[in-house]
Write a protein that holds these residues in place. Structure first.
Motif, PDB file in Angstrom:
ATOM      1  N   LYS A 125      38.328  19.091  55.426  1.00 49.28           N
ATOM      2  CA  LYS A 125      38.746  20.399  55.887  1.00 49.28           C
ATOM      3  C   LYS A 125      37.533  21.169  56.374  1.00 49.28           C
ATOM      4  CE  LYS A 125      42.865  21.079  53.000  1.00 49.28           C
ATOM      5  NZ  LYS A 125      43.557  21.990  52.039  1.00 49.28           N
ATOM      6  N   VAL A 126      37.772  22.189  57.174  1.00 49.94           N
ATOM      7  CA  VAL A 126      36.684  23.089  57.575  1.00 49.94           C
ATOM      8  C   VAL A 126      36.753  24.317  56.683  1.00 49.94           C
ATOM      9  CG1 VAL A 126      36.563  22.320  59.970  1.00 49.94           C
ATOM     10  CG2 VAL A 126      38.129  24.158  59.348  1.00 49.94           C
ATOM     11  N   SER A 127      35.598  24.872  56.380  1.00 46.69           N
ATOM     12  CA  SER A 127      35.566  26.057  55.522  1.00 46.69           C
ATOM     13  C   SER A 127      35.714  27.321  56.353  1.00 46.69           C
ATOM     14  CB  SER A 127      34.258  26.110  54.744  1.00 46.69           C
ATOM     15  OG  SER A 127      33.164  26.349  55.614  1.00 46.69           O
ATOM     16  N   LEU A 128      36.177  28.368  55.703  1.00 44.94           N
ATOM     17  CA  LEU A 128      36.292  29.662  56.360  1.00 44.94           C
ATOM     18  C   LEU A 128      34.936  30.132  56.867  1.00 44.94           C
ATOM     19  CD1 LEU A 128      37.683  32.347  57.072  1.00 44.94           C
ATOM     20  CD2 LEU A 128      37.373  33.048  54.682  1.00 44.94           C
ATOM     21  N   ASP A 129      33.907  29.954  56.070  1.00 46.69           N
ATOM     22  CA  ASP A 129      32.565  30.401  56.466  1.00 46.69           C
ATOM     23  C   ASP A 129      32.070  29.659  57.713  1.00 46.69           C
ATOM     24  OD1 ASP A 129      32.469  32.229  54.430  1.00 46.69           O
ATOM     25  OD2 ASP A 129      31.311  30.950  53.058  1.00 46.69           O
ATOM     26  N   LEU A 130      32.340  28.358  57.783  1.00 49.62           N
ATOM     27  CA  LEU A 130      31.892  27.584  58.937  1.00 49.62           C
ATOM     28  C   LEU A 130      32.582  28.055  60.210  1.00 49.62           C
ATOM     29  CD1 LEU A 130      30.456  25.258  60.353  1.00 49.62           C
ATOM     30  CD2 LEU A 130      32.288  23.725  59.570  1.00 49.62           C
ATOM     31  N   ASP A 184      31.114  19.355  62.789  1.00 49.84           N
ATOM     32  CA  ASP A 184      30.312  19.526  61.569  1.00 49.84           C
ATOM     33  C   ASP A 184      31.040  18.952  60.358  1.00 49.84           C
ATOM     34  OD1 ASP A 184      28.349  20.717  63.011  1.00 49.84           O
ATOM     35  OD2 ASP A 184      28.518  22.704  62.088  1.00 49.84           O
ATOM     36  N   ALA A 185      32.356  19.206  60.273  1.00 45.86           N
ATOM     37  CA  ALA A 185      33.126  18.705  59.142  1.00 45.86           C
ATOM     38  C   ALA A 185      33.134  17.184  59.109  1.00 45.86           C
ATOM     39  CB  ALA A 185      34.550  19.243  59.208  1.00 45.86           C
ATOM     40  N   ILE A 186      33.271  16.574  60.264  1.00 43.11           N
ATOM     41  CA  ILE A 186      33.277  15.109  60.341  1.00 43.11           C
ATOM     42  C   ILE A 186      31.939  14.547  59.879  1.00 43.11           C
ATOM     43  CG2 ILE A 186      33.320  13.153  61.940  1.00 43.11           C
ATOM     44  CD1 ILE A 186      35.371  14.731  63.601  1.00 43.11           C
ATOM     45  N   LEU A 187      30.847  15.099  60.384  1.00 39.96           N
ATOM     46  CA  LEU A 187      29.512  14.596  60.037  1.00 39.96           C
ATOM     47  C   LEU A 187      29.150  14.865  58.580  1.00 39.96           C
ATOM     48  CD1 LEU A 187      27.559  15.560  63.293  1.00 39.96           C
ATOM     49  CD2 LEU A 187      28.454  13.326  62.629  1.00 39.96           C
ATOM     50  N   ASP A 188      29.746  15.907  57.982  1.00 46.28           N
ATOM     51  CA  ASP A 188      29.493  16.221  56.573  1.00 46.28           C
ATOM     52  C   ASP A 188      30.445  15.485  55.649  1.00 46.28           C
ATOM     53  OD1 ASP A 188      27.440  17.908  57.270  1.00 46.28           O
ATOM     54  OD2 ASP A 188      28.672  19.733  57.200  1.00 46.28           O
ATOM     55  N   GLY A 189      31.343  14.672  56.221  1.00 46.67           N
ATOM     56  CA  GLY A 189      32.278  13.914  55.396  1.00 46.67           C
ATOM     57  C   GLY A 189      33.359  14.755  54.762  1.00 46.67           C
ATOM     58  N   VAL A 244      44.330  26.742  65.385  1.00 49.29           N
ATOM     59  CA  VAL A 244      45.017  25.747  64.540  1.00 49.29           C
ATOM     60  C   VAL A 244      45.206  24.444  65.307  1.00 49.29           C
ATOM     61  CG1 VAL A 244      47.213  25.179  63.416  1.00 49.29           C
ATOM     62  CG2 VAL A 244      46.184  27.432  63.084  1.00 49.29           C
ATOM     63  N   ALA A 245      45.607  24.562  66.581  1.00 55.46           N
ATOM     64  CA  ALA A 245      45.839  23.366  67.392  1.00 55.46           C
ATOM     65  C   ALA A 245      44.560  22.560  67.567  1.00 55.46           C
ATOM     66  CB  ALA A 245      46.419  23.763  68.748  1.00 55.46           C
ATOM     67  N   ARG A 246      43.433  23.226  67.748  1.00 58.29           N
ATOM     68  CA  ARG A 246      42.171  22.520  67.979  1.00 58.29           C
ATOM     69  C   ARG A 246      41.580  21.960  66.687  1.00 58.29           C
ATOM     70  NH1 ARG A 246      41.379  20.836  73.010  1.00 58.29           N
ATOM     71  NH2 ARG A 246      39.210  20.444  72.395  1.00 58.29           N
ATOM     72  N   LEU A 247      41.834  22.627  65.567  1.00 59.12           N
ATOM     73  CA  LEU A 247      41.311  22.125  64.282  1.00 59.12           C
ATOM     74  C   LEU A 247      42.069  20.888  63.823  1.00 59.12           C
ATOM     75  CD1 LEU A 247      40.710  25.459  62.309  1.00 59.12           C
ATOM     76  CD2 LEU A 247      38.984  23.970  63.340  1.00 59.12           C
ATOM     77  N   ARG A 248      43.305  20.746  64.299  1.00 61.86           N
ATOM     78  CA  ARG A 248      44.155  19.606  63.947  1.00 61.86           C
ATOM     79  C   ARG A 248      44.229  19.430  62.431  1.00 61.86           C
ATOM     80  NH1 ARG A 248      41.043  17.916  68.367  1.00 61.86           N
ATOM     81  NH2 ARG A 248      42.244  17.686  70.286  1.00 61.86           N
ATOM     82  N   LYS A 249      43.862  18.253  61.929  1.00 60.33           N
ATOM     83  CA  LYS A 249      44.011  17.992  60.494  1.00 60.33           C
ATOM     84  C   LYS A 249      43.002  18.758  59.651  1.00 60.33           C
ATOM     85  CE  LYS A 249      41.079  13.844  60.488  1.00 60.33           C
ATOM     86  NZ  LYS A 249      41.023  12.399  60.173  1.00 60.33           N
ATOM     87  N   PHE A 250      41.985  19.307  60.281  1.00 57.65           N
ATOM     88  CA  PHE A 250      40.985  20.086  59.546  1.00 57.65           C
ATOM     89  C   PHE A 250      41.426  21.555  59.480  1.00 57.65           C
ATOM     90  CE2 PHE A 250      38.806  16.483  61.399  1.00 57.65           C
ATOM     91  CZ  PHE A 250      38.006  16.019  60.361  1.00 57.65           C
ATOM     92  N   LYS A 251      42.673  21.786  59.155  1.00 54.40           N
ATOM     93  CA  LYS A 251      43.253  23.117  59.292  1.00 54.40           C
ATOM     94  C   LYS A 251      42.870  24.056  58.154  1.00 54.40           C
ATOM     95  CE  LYS A 251      47.567  21.478  57.213  1.00 54.40           C
ATOM     96  NZ  LYS A 251      49.017  21.309  57.419  1.00 54.40           N
ATOM     97  N   LEU A 252      43.011  25.335  58.456  1.00 55.45           N
ATOM     98  CA  LEU A 252      42.783  26.394  57.474  1.00 55.45           C
ATOM     99  C   LEU A 252      44.129  26.898  56.971  1.00 55.45           C
ATOM    100  CD1 LEU A 252      40.096  28.376  59.474  1.00 55.45           C
ATOM    101  CD2 LEU A 252      39.670  27.177  57.327  1.00 55.45           C
ATOM    102  N   ASP A 253      44.124  27.508  55.781  1.00 57.05           N
ATOM    103  CA  ASP A 253      45.380  28.066  55.281  1.00 57.05           C
ATOM    104  C   ASP A 253      45.623  29.438  55.921  1.00 57.05           C
ATOM    105  OD1 ASP A 253      43.809  29.978  53.889  1.00 57.05           O
ATOM    106  OD2 ASP A 253      43.703  28.678  52.121  1.00 57.05           O
TER     107      ASP A 253
END
Length: 330
Positions: free
Chosen positions: A308-313, A300-305, A262-271
């Motif tokens: 959030k990051v997906s669970l699958d990723l 990957d999330a940044i480059l894909d615009g 969670v700390a490393r994902l920062r704003k791209f967090k998962l639920d």
């Protein structure tokens, strides 16, 4: 008093670090005593006691000690940096955090300890598997104490200076006695591992004896000497007894791994539901592997615009890290 002592005193004064200035003055007093000038040594000690009795000056600041870059032969074996990492940026168990905070407190209040005939912990042995936080701890201690971090690669000393290893290590301990900082001796098991080499038993025995002697020497600057190893079983028992603290690192628990993710994902967090689903994928991964996987997902999330990051990723990058780790340990 040596020129180096005078330079260190000037650096301390410029930084407003009065405690370091007093520590250097005490080191100079010890040098005067060894040189057969007890009157000068006693005069320096009384001056230090007087300044400590008067309390801190108003203009003293918490500014960091100016980064002293290694010179001469040290340049090829020591890398210097000024970490901004702190213990708060690490995901630690309560027990581990309490131990490291105690070390920090002893260093910050070392004058009070010395006034009572005690000294802060200065020799630390960090043991555990690769990627579990040993190197980051060294950086965090330097960051907390606003000290330079000097990283020493012992293996490079052996490979480049066989026959002169002890003299190179002597340089490192001499600098630690003159310039306050955190000194990381990485791959410390190289000393023990090479003792069994049939071609170099005599050389490595001399190196080991030298290190044992160096660690017994007084350290008036209260520099922190950190030895880190992935193979504690190789170390000579006589070495282990020279350390004030032995801190053992292991793989993170599931709770710690999720907190780190969670700390490393920062704003791209998962639920919370997604984090729960990732528990099997986090099992058995080191802190470094979790960090690298999280960073990869964020990129990957940044480059894909994406916002959030997906669970699958995240699951994919975690499994990739596991596969890489298994390949190196097979």
């Amino acid at each position: 008093m040596s020129v180096q002592h005078i330079l260190d005193l000037l650096d301390s004064h410029a930084a407003g670090d009065e405690e370091r200035l007093l520590s250097i003055a005490l080191a100079a007093a010890a040098a005067e005593a060894r040189a057969g000038r007890p009157a000068d040594a006693e005069a320096l000690k009384k001056a230090v006691q007087g300044m400590r009795s008067a309390g801190p000056r108003q203009h003293a600041t918490a500014s960091p000690i100016p980064l002293a870059r290694p010179r001469g032969e040290l340049q090829s074996i020591v890398a210097s940096s000024y970490p901004k990492t702190t213990l708060a940026s690490m995901v630690l168990s309560q027990e581990m955090d309490a131990r490291l905070q105690r070390i920090v407190r002893q260093q910050r209040e070392r004058a009070a300890l010395r006034d009572h005939g005690q000294r802060p912990s200065t020799h630390l042995l960090l043991i555990g598997p690769p990627g579990t936080g040993k190197t980051m701890t060294s950086a965090a201690l330097a960051g907390e104490l606003r000290l330079p971090l000097f990283t020493v690669k012992l293996e490079s000393i052996f490979s480049r200076y066989m026959g002169e290893t002890a003299s190179k290590i002597r340089l490192i301990f001499d600098q630690a006695a003159q310039t306050r900082g955190v000194y990381l001796l990485d791959e410390f098991d190289a000393i023990g591992a090479r003792r069994g080499d049939p071609n170099d038993v005599g050389e490595m025995r001399r190196v080991l004896n030298s290190v044992l002697a160096f660690m017994e020497e007084p350290n008036q600057t209260d520099s922190i000497i950190i030895a880190a190893t992935n193979h504690v079983e190789i170390l000579d028992r006589a070495l282990a007894r020279r350390f004030d603290e032995v801190v053992e690192y292991g793989l993170p628990s599931i709770v710690e791994a999720k907190a780190l993710l969670v700390a490393r994902l920062r704003k791209f967090k998962l639920d919370a539901k997604a984090l729960k689903a990732l528990e099997p994928d986090l099992e058995g991964l080191s802190q470094a592997e979790v960090v690298r996987a999280a960073d990869s997902a964020v990129k990957d999330a940044i480059l894909d615009g994406q916002t959030k990051v997906s669970l699958d990723l995240v699951r994919t990058v975690l499994q990739e890290r596991r596969a890489v780790g298994a390949r190196f340990h097979s």
